[in-house]
Design an enzyme around this catalytic site. Structure first.
Site, mmCIF file in Angstrom:
data_model
loop_
_atom_site.group_PDB
_atom_site.id
_atom_site.type_symbol
_atom_site.label_atom_id
_atom_site.label_comp_id
_atom_site.label_asym_id
_atom_site.label_seq_id
_atom_site.Cartn_x
_atom_site.Cartn_y
_atom_site.Cartn_z
ATOM 1 N N GLU A 75 0.825 -1.211 0.068
ATOM 2 C CA GLU A 75 0.098 -0.040 0.071
ATOM 3 C C GLU A 75 0.929 1.397 -0.099
ATOM 4 O O GLU A 75 1.639 1.709 -0.947
ATOM 5 C CB GLU A 75 -0.964 -0.025 1.118
ATOM 6 N N MET A 76 0.842 2.047 1.065
ATOM 7 C CA MET A 76 1.645 3.053 0.831
ATOM 8 C C MET A 76 3.088 2.785 1.301
ATOM 9 O O MET A 76 3.963 3.729 0.981
ATOM 10 C CB MET A 76 1.086 4.263 2.005
#
Length: 317
Positions: A117-118
Site C-alpha cells: 500500500e503506502m
C-alpha cells in the site's frame, strides 16, 4: 504608450500573484485537527513514492470506498482485499475486514506501513512532514508541538470521525416523512427486518452489530482467505469477516472482502440462495443454512431499501 502597457502588464502580473498567493494561503490554512487530517488524507506525501494518498483507495464521492475490486498501492501492486468505506466509523470498535485494529488511529497505521500500500515507515512520514513548511507550521499551530506519530494519526483519525452521514431518505422516513422512501423501499425495509432476517447482523443506526460472521465465502479451494483466523490463529475464526455497516452501501460497489459481487442485487441473491454461488463452504453460519425463499420482486424491494440508505451527498454518484 509603450511604457503604459508595460506598467499595466507588470501590475496585472503582480495582482495575479497576490491573488494566487492569497488563494493558496486560504486553501492551505487549517485551524482544526480534522481540517489538517483532511489535507493529509488527500496528500500523496504519505506514500513512499508519493504516488497515492488515502483518498486514492477511499474515494470521497463513493462514501470513501474504492470502485475498483482491489486498490492499487504506491508501487502499482494490488491489495488483497477490497477497500471498505470509511463513513460512519466513529462508533466502531474493530477495523479492517479481519478486525486487526482496535481504533481509527491504529487502523491508519495499517495502509501507511503495508508494503503493497503506502509502504512508508512512520518515522519517515513524520520526518517528511517536519521538512514540509506548511505541515511543520500547521502541526505547531494545532498541536503546539512538532510533528510526531501520535499527532499525525490523531489528525487523520479526527477527519475520519467527521464522516458521519444521516441525511438519507431512510432517516427522513423515520422522522415522519412518509414519502421520503418509495413504496418499494418501504416493503424492502419490512423484508429486511422480517422475512430476510438481515437486521440480525445489520442492526442499529449504522446497520452493523459490530460482530464477525462466516457468511460462506471460504471453502479452502477457490475462496482461500480465512479472514479473522489470520489475526487470531483460532480455528473457530476461520472464514469470519467483520460485518460492515450499510449506510451508503449503494455507492460502494463491488461488495465483500473479495469483491465477488458487482451489484447489491447479487449480494441479496447470494444471501437468498448461497449454495448457488459457493459450494462446500467451510463453517458457514447456520443462519445461512437454507434459502430465504425470497421472490425476485422481494429481492428488488430489499435492494430499493438499501439504496434508500444513501446520504444525499453521494446520491448522484
Amino acid at each position: 504608450m509603450f511604457k503604459v502597457k508595460q506598467i499595466v502588464t507588470v501590475l496585472s502580473a503582480a495582482l495575479f500573484f497576490v491573488i494566487t498567493v492569497a488563494f493558496q494561503h486560504q486553501e492551505n490554512d487549517v485551524s482544526t485537527k480534522a481540517e489538517l487530517g483532511e489535507k493529509l488524507f488527500s496528500d500523496p506525501i504519505l506514500s513512499r513514492g508519493k504516488a497515492i494518498s488515502c483518498a486514492s483507495c477511499h474515494i470521497p464521492q463513493f462514501a470513501f470506498a474504492d470502485t475498483a475490486a482491489f486498490s492499487v498501492g504506491d508501487k502499482g501492486t494490488r491489495v488483497s482485499r477490497n477497500s471498505p468505506a470509511l463513513t460512519n466509523l466513529s462508533g466502531r470498535t474493530e477495523f479492517f475486514w479481519d478486525g486487526r485494529a482496535a481504533s481509527l488511529e491504529e487502523q491508519i497505521l495499517g495502509p501507511l506501513l503495508a508494503h503493497d500500500e503506502m509502504d512508508l515507515p512512520v518515522e519517515q512520514a513524520v520526518e517528511r512532514l517536519k521538512q514540509d513548511t506548511f505541515y511543520s507550521a500547521a502541526f505547531q499551530k494545532i498541536f503546539k508541538t512538532e510533528v510526531n506519530q501520535r499527532n499525525l494519526l490523531s489528525a487523520i483519525a479526527s477527519f475520519e470521525r467527521t464522516l458521519e452521514t444521516t441525511n438519507t431518505p431512510y432517516d427522513r422516513y423515520l422522522d415522519g416523512d412518509e414519502k421520503a422512501m418509495s413504496e418499494q423501499a418501504v416493503r424492502g425495509r419490512i423484508l429486511f427486518i422480517g422475512k430476510a432476517g438481515c437486521a440480525t447482523c445489520h442492526s442499529g443506526e449504522d446497520f452493523t452489530a459490530d460482530r464477525f460472521k462466516n457468511i460462506g465465502l471460504f471453502n479452502g479451494k477457490e475462496l482461500t482467505d480465512p479472514g479473522r483466523f489470520k489475526v487470531t490463529k483460532d480455528s473457530a475464526h476461520i472464514g469470519l469477516f467483520k460485518v460492515p455497516g450499510l449506510r451508503n452501501v449503494a455507492v460502494t460497489a463491488p461488495y465483500m472482502h473479495n469483491a465477488m459481487f458487482k451489484t447489491l442485487k447479487e449480494v441479496v441473491q447470494y444471501y437468498n440462495t448461497p449454495d448457488k454461488f459457493v459450494s462446500n463452504s467451510i463453517k458457514r453460519d447456520l443462519s445461512l443454512g437454507t434459502s430465504l425463499n425470497l421472490s425476485d420482486g422481494e429481492v428488488d424491494d430489499i435492494v430499493a431499501f438499501l439504496e434508500a440508505l444513501t446520504d444525499d451527498r453521494f446520491k448522484k454518484k
